[in-house]
Design an enzyme around this catalytic site. Sequence first.
Site, PDB file in Angstrom:
ATOM      1  N   GLU A 219       0.761  -1.267   0.118  1.00 49.42           N
ATOM      2  CA  GLU A 219      -0.034  -0.052  -0.105  1.00 49.42           C
ATOM      3  C   GLU A 219       0.652   1.259   0.016  1.00 49.42           C
ATOM      4  OE1 GLU A 219      -4.235  -1.479   2.033  1.00 49.42           O
ATOM      5  OE2 GLU A 219      -2.802  -0.169   3.290  1.00 49.42           O
ATOM      6  N   GLU A 328      -6.863  -8.045  -0.089  1.00 49.60           N
ATOM      7  CA  GLU A 328      -7.249  -7.755   0.822  1.00 49.60           C
ATOM      8  C   GLU A 328      -8.682  -7.440   0.821  1.00 49.60           C
ATOM      9  OE1 GLU A 328      -5.364  -4.591   3.518  1.00 49.60           O
ATOM     10  OE2 GLU A 328      -3.540  -5.413   3.435  1.00 49.60           O
TER      11      GLU A 328
END
Length: 466
Positions: A219, A328
């Site tokens: 991320e 995710e």
Amino acid sequence: MRLLSLLALTPLVSALANYTNSTNSSSVLIESNADDFQYRGVALGGWLVLEPYITPSLFEAFNGSEVPVDEYHFCEQLGEEEATKRLNKHWSTFYSEDDFKAIKSYGLNMVRIPIGYWAFQTLESDPYVGGAQSYLDQAIQWAQMNELKVWIDLHGVPGSQNGFDNSGLRDIGYPGWFNSTENLDLTYKVLHQIFVKYGGGVFGQKYKDTILGIEVVNEPFSPVLGLDEIAEFYTTAYEEARNIQVINNTIIFHDAFARIGYWNEFMSDRSPTGNNTNENYNILIDHHHYEVFGEGVKNNITTHLQNIVNYASSIEEELTHHPAVVGEWSAALTDCTPWLNGIGLGSRYAGEQPYNFNKTGSCENINNFQKWSKQQKKNYRKFIEIQLDQYTSKTRGYIFWCFKTEDTIEWDFKRLVELDLMPQPLNNFTYIVNGTDTDRKKNMGMKNGVSGLLALANLMLLAIFL
């Protein structure tokens, strides 16, 4: 601070290849089955990188003193000796081989294991304590024993790549990863160690059929860091991996919060017609999707379900360029889990500070399943089923975040299974068929039927009186 150009670091990266034994990509020795793998996995969040909402007891233990907001401050406040003591206790107890047996029994085939750079090497000024690397090694052994694959995830890098607590250092809005050459130097050095150990060497070759791939950073926050700078880092990291590793495993790039399709032409290993060019290979794009970190938290269940269908369909269009997964996702329909947004930050769903959203509902019983209504339970089951259905049929698979927590429902795969919200087997759907909510269609049919009967009754009454 102006971001550094990664091009200036090319000499550094070239030099890194010389400080340890390396193998040129033209002489890859060991092939991997990673390129055709269909992911059904869970992440081991909150274990080797702390996150307060996953293991709140570690942070509540500060007994009235200022609660640290991340692992960096956790270690800084405790000092090396005490932090080492507490973290070793956590690392040695939070996961065990029994968890890997359970993961396998639930029909999953892999685990994603987040780990911070400090498990390999630290900056001189860092308060982090070492030791997590040996637990990663133990996890890989447990995975092999239980026929599970492993995705190694560099979850935190020096200075933080996103400013979130999940990077180890919370500095919301000001990720400092690209703000110094020292940060990037250390990132490349750590990746080099990971590629050498887990992509080759004695350990890597022993577990070559277990270690599926390596994510070079989790991320990275492109709105601040810049997509061009991230792409340059990805390119350099990929080339370093292929130059060092003797195992052709997957190199994983997070989408960096760019739009779906942004990375289609980036290092594309397939032409638009699907033919493999053999220039770059075993690259995977990692997408993360949650419905609760913005205005979407207000949506009703029908909108949430449609959002997932649309999202998965967008990823499906990418597959002619790169394999892609939803690396995710969760069951969360609220952001009510305490500390989910970070220590000291409230819930959007409940309209708490600092978020300026209108209140959608109450967070009071979010982790008290006995207080959930029948409709609430049904909505969560539907939301889980639609994601399993769509991410399986339209992408290369999924990884649920995360396998277990201390005290949540929405983010705890194991507990969702126990509460019969997570299907077992994983394709044993109650409501969703081919992306459609059959329960809603049934209810609409019943409503239409009732409406028709009422209309007929009104006509009969009218006929009598006339």
